[in-house]
Design an enzyme around this catalytic site. Structure first.
Site, PDB file in Angstrom:
ATOM      1  N   HIS A 121     -46.041 -14.348  14.846  1.00  0.00           N
ATOM      2  CA  HIS A 121     -44.735 -14.272  15.599  1.00  0.00           C
ATOM      3  C   HIS A 121     -44.262 -15.767  16.164  1.00  0.00           C
ATOM      4  O   HIS A 121     -45.335 -16.785  16.581  1.00  0.00           O
ATOM      5  CB  HIS A 121     -45.151 -13.630  16.739  1.00  0.00           C
ATOM      6  CG  HIS A 121     -44.027 -13.068  17.657  1.00  0.00           C
ATOM      7  ND1 HIS A 121     -43.373 -13.719  18.701  1.00  0.00           N
ATOM      8  CD2 HIS A 121     -43.356 -11.820  17.659  1.00  0.00           C
ATOM      9  CE1 HIS A 121     -42.329 -13.191  19.117  1.00  0.00           C
ATOM     10  NE2 HIS A 121     -42.422 -12.151  18.717  1.00  0.00           N
ATOM     11  N   ASP A 176     -53.630 -13.850  19.220  1.00  0.00           N
ATOM     12  CA  ASP A 176     -52.608 -13.287  19.673  1.00  0.00           C
ATOM     13  C   ASP A 176     -52.693 -11.740  19.757  1.00  0.00           C
ATOM     14  O   ASP A 176     -52.537 -11.287  18.392  1.00  0.00           O
ATOM     15  CB  ASP A 176     -51.083 -13.774  19.236  1.00  0.00           C
ATOM     16  CG  ASP A 176     -50.074 -13.010  19.390  1.00  0.00           C
ATOM     17  OD1 ASP A 176     -49.929 -11.912  20.137  1.00  0.00           O
ATOM     18  OD2 ASP A 176     -48.874 -13.297  18.758  1.00  0.00           O
ATOM     19  N   GLN A 191     -49.896  -6.940  19.410  1.00  0.00           N
ATOM     20  CA  GLN A 191     -49.980  -5.906  18.488  1.00  0.00           C
ATOM     21  C   GLN A 191     -51.303  -5.208  18.406  1.00  0.00           C
ATOM     22  O   GLN A 191     -51.337  -4.028  17.745  1.00  0.00           O
ATOM     23  CB  GLN A 191     -49.268  -6.383  17.106  1.00  0.00           C
ATOM     24  CG  GLN A 191     -47.846  -6.792  17.209  1.00  0.00           C
ATOM     25  CD  GLN A 191     -46.943  -5.746  17.671  1.00  0.00           C
ATOM     26  OE1 GLN A 191     -47.030  -4.545  17.410  1.00  0.00           O
ATOM     27  NE2 GLN A 191     -45.700  -6.213  18.071  1.00  0.00           N
ATOM     28  N   LYS A 246     -45.908  -3.447  25.328  1.00  0.00           N
ATOM     29  CA  LYS A 246     -46.331  -3.044  23.961  1.00  0.00           C
ATOM     30  C   LYS A 246     -47.310  -2.045  24.155  1.00  0.00           C
ATOM     31  O   LYS A 246     -47.660  -1.571  23.114  1.00  0.00           O
ATOM     32  CB  LYS A 246     -46.483  -4.166  23.040  1.00  0.00           C
ATOM     33  CG  LYS A 246     -45.408  -5.229  22.923  1.00  0.00           C
ATOM     34  CD  LYS A 246     -45.798  -6.130  21.932  1.00  0.00           C
ATOM     35  CE  LYS A 246     -44.617  -7.273  21.887  1.00  0.00           C
ATOM     36  NZ  LYS A 246     -43.314  -7.177  21.215  1.00  0.00           N
ATOM     37  N   CYS A 278     -39.013 -12.024  14.687  1.00  0.00           N
ATOM     38  CA  CYS A 278     -39.472 -13.410  15.105  1.00  0.00           C
ATOM     39  C   CYS A 278     -40.659 -13.752  14.327  1.00  0.00           C
ATOM     40  O   CYS A 278     -41.687 -14.328  14.654  1.00  0.00           O
ATOM     41  CB  CYS A 278     -40.157 -13.262  16.401  1.00  0.00           C
ATOM     42  SG  CYS A 278     -38.803 -12.800  17.637  1.00  0.00           S
TER      43      CYS A 278
HETATM   44  N1  PLP Z   1     -46.843 -12.028  19.384  1.00  0.00           N
HETATM   45  C1  PLP Z   1     -46.791 -10.755  18.517  1.00  0.00           C
HETATM   46  C2  PLP Z   1     -47.523 -10.731  17.490  1.00  0.00           C
HETATM   47  C3  PLP Z   1     -45.867  -9.950  19.006  1.00  0.00           C
HETATM   48  O1  PLP Z   1     -45.211  -8.817  18.312  1.00  0.00           O
HETATM   49  C4  PLP Z   1     -44.733 -10.311  20.174  1.00  0.00           C
HETATM   50  C5  PLP Z   1     -43.775  -9.576  20.517  1.00  0.00           C
HETATM   51  O2  PLP Z   1     -42.982  -8.837  19.562  1.00  0.00           O
HETATM   52  C6  PLP Z   1     -45.010 -11.671  20.908  1.00  0.00           C
HETATM   53  C7  PLP Z   1     -46.219 -12.218  20.442  1.00  0.00           C
HETATM   54  C8  PLP Z   1     -44.333 -11.837  22.042  1.00  0.00           C
HETATM   55  O3  PLP Z   1     -44.474 -10.951  22.894  1.00  0.00           O
HETATM   56  P1  PLP Z   1     -43.606 -11.032  24.220  1.00  0.00           P
HETATM   57  O4  PLP Z   1     -42.315 -11.327  24.115  1.00  0.00           O
HETATM   58  O5  PLP Z   1     -43.802  -9.884  25.062  1.00  0.00           O
HETATM   59  O6  PLP Z   1     -44.000 -12.299  25.008  1.00  0.00           O
END
Ligand code: PLP
Length: 418
Positions: free
Chosen positions: A134, A211, A214, A237, A376
């Site tokens: 992302h 990260d 998900q 999420k 993203c």
């Molecule tokens: N990392 C992953 C894999 C994501 O799917 C997302 C959000 O879609 C993020 C990071 C960013 O999360 P946030 O916008 O809640 O900070």
């Protein structure tokens, strides 16, 4: 399909009807039709008891935490710190001081980049990032690299969206300091072998940041089993609220890191003559008044999801994925992107002659919420020669009937735009 079916679904089943009762939003209509919410990878819906946590906090014990001597402040502090303990248990961290509350995954990664990265990375060092990331696990490193002069190396993925582990091993050098990788890809659903990746990184003297945005909604996570140095996730999420997330960091690393943001709460002493000294972890990284109600509600969400059982949720979402994959595969000219074995409940696809944006808009008219766009993850989509996909993503409350409604609506919409 065969690859999908290889995942073990021998877990306890869910009472999906009872679960749905707990989510008031699922009873609403969109454009005169029952809502079919399949945008869970972007934000999941929230059960009643999480919503009630806000009401309870603002209706009964709204007060700033840690510094007050009155009853309300005590109660708010106890609930806030109770959430920290809930998160510790949820991640199986060793110590609740290793749990830092942030605004979300994005802020958690920026914290690591700015606090750990600034103190530990210099020109010529190397950071490995996967192509599945992302943007929130790419851009903070790019920003810092342009300042400090370290090098970002990209772990490649194959045509299924699976990380090339041989290439991963070969990317290491004596200058590799950090691996930054997601646990599950939001765009394709690939589940990355983060435990194996951590072992390889550590053998090479590098740290690993995972990260988990998900992963936390879909499978049990054990940061000690993974041997992650840092692990990040977002409340919204995992059936919790927006505006709150978590950074797990190994205590010894967090203790050695300088603070990132300055302000109240994170100091021990402040003096114009002698400068400032800083609080112990976790407070050193929690400057200012945090999102108190959100943190408390996140604790409620994690207790809810743990009560339902992440093994059972993951198995149910897998059933939904198998069903959805079979249903959309019958549509002429539809191509699924991301076919990793054992992938999570994410179905990304493109359709010949129909732009993702048009499909997203039209299917909404039929009450179905999916996400369209680059998710993203532009570097990943670029490898597959597309700038947008449609993505349906599943949660504990989705049903097989909803998947049928979605597939039917999709077929109709594609017929309209072609
Ligand atoms: N990392 C992953 C894999 C994501 O799917 C997302 C959000 O879609 C993020 C990071 C960013 O999360 P946030 O916008 O809640 O900070």
């Amino acid at each position: 399909m065969n690859e999908l079916a290889t995942r073990d679904v021998d877990a306890p089943t869910l009472d999906v009807a009872a679960i749905r009762e707990e989510f008031p939003i699922l009873a609403r209509q969109v454009h005169g039709r029952p809502l079919v919410y399949l945008d869970n990878a972007a934000t999941s819906q929230t059960p009643r008891r999480v919503i009630a946590a806000f009401d309870d906090y603002y209706g009964r014990y709204n007060a700033n935490i840690h510094r007050g001597l009155h009853t309300l402040a005590d109660e708010a502090t106890a609930a806030f710190e109770g959430s920290r303990e809930t998160v510790r248990g949820f991640l199986n961290a060793a110590d609740s001081r290793e749990i830092i509350f942030t605004r979300g995954t994005t802020e958690a990664i920026n914290l690591v980049a700015n606090a750990w990265g600034r103190a530990n990375l210099k020109a010529g060092d190397e950071v490995l990032i996967s192509r599945l990331e992302h943007h929130s696990n790419i851009v903070p490193w790019q920003l810092l690299a342009s300042e400090l002069g370290f090098v970002i190396k990209v772990i490649p993925v194959d045509e299924r969206g699976v990380l090339d582990m041989a290439a991963y091993r070969e990317l290491f050098s004596e200058r590799t300091r950090l691996v930054a990788v997601n646990h599950i890809s939001n765009a394709f659903g690939t589940v990355n072998p983060v435990k194996e990746m951590a072992a390889i990184a550590h053998a090479q003297g590098a740290l690993i940041l995972v990260d988990g945005a998900q992963a936390t909604p879909h499978q049990p996570v054990d940061v000690r089993d993974i041997d992650a140095d840092f692990y990040a996730f977002s409340g919204h999420k995992v059936y919790g609220p927006t505006g709150v997330g978590v950074l797990y960091g190994r205590a010894v690393l967090l203790q050695a890191m300088p603070p990132w943001q300055g302000g109240g709460e994170m100091i021990r002493t402040v003096s114009f003559e002698d400068g400032s000294t800083f609080a112990e972890i976790p407070h050193k990284f929690e400057a200012g008044t945090p999102a108190i109600a959100e943190v408390i509600a996140l604790g409620e969400a994690l207790r809810w999801v743990s009560g339902v059982g992440l093994d059972a949720i993951g198995a149910w979402e897998h059933r939904l994925l198998v069903h959805a994959t079979a249903a959309v595969s019958r549509i002429d000219g539809l191509r699924i992107l991301g076919t990793a074995p054992g992938k999570a409940g994410v179905l990304s696809f493109v359709v010949d002659g129909a732009h993702a944006q048009d499909i997203g808009l039209l299917i909404d008219q039929l009450g179905v919420a999916i996400r369209t766009g680059h998710h993203c993850a532009q570097p990943l989509l670029a490898q597959f020669g597309v700038d947008a996909t449609c993505r349906a993503s599943f949660a504990a409350y989705n049903t097989l009937d909803e998947i049928d409604v979605f597939a039917e609506a999709l077929t109709r919409v594609i017929g309209m735009v072609r």
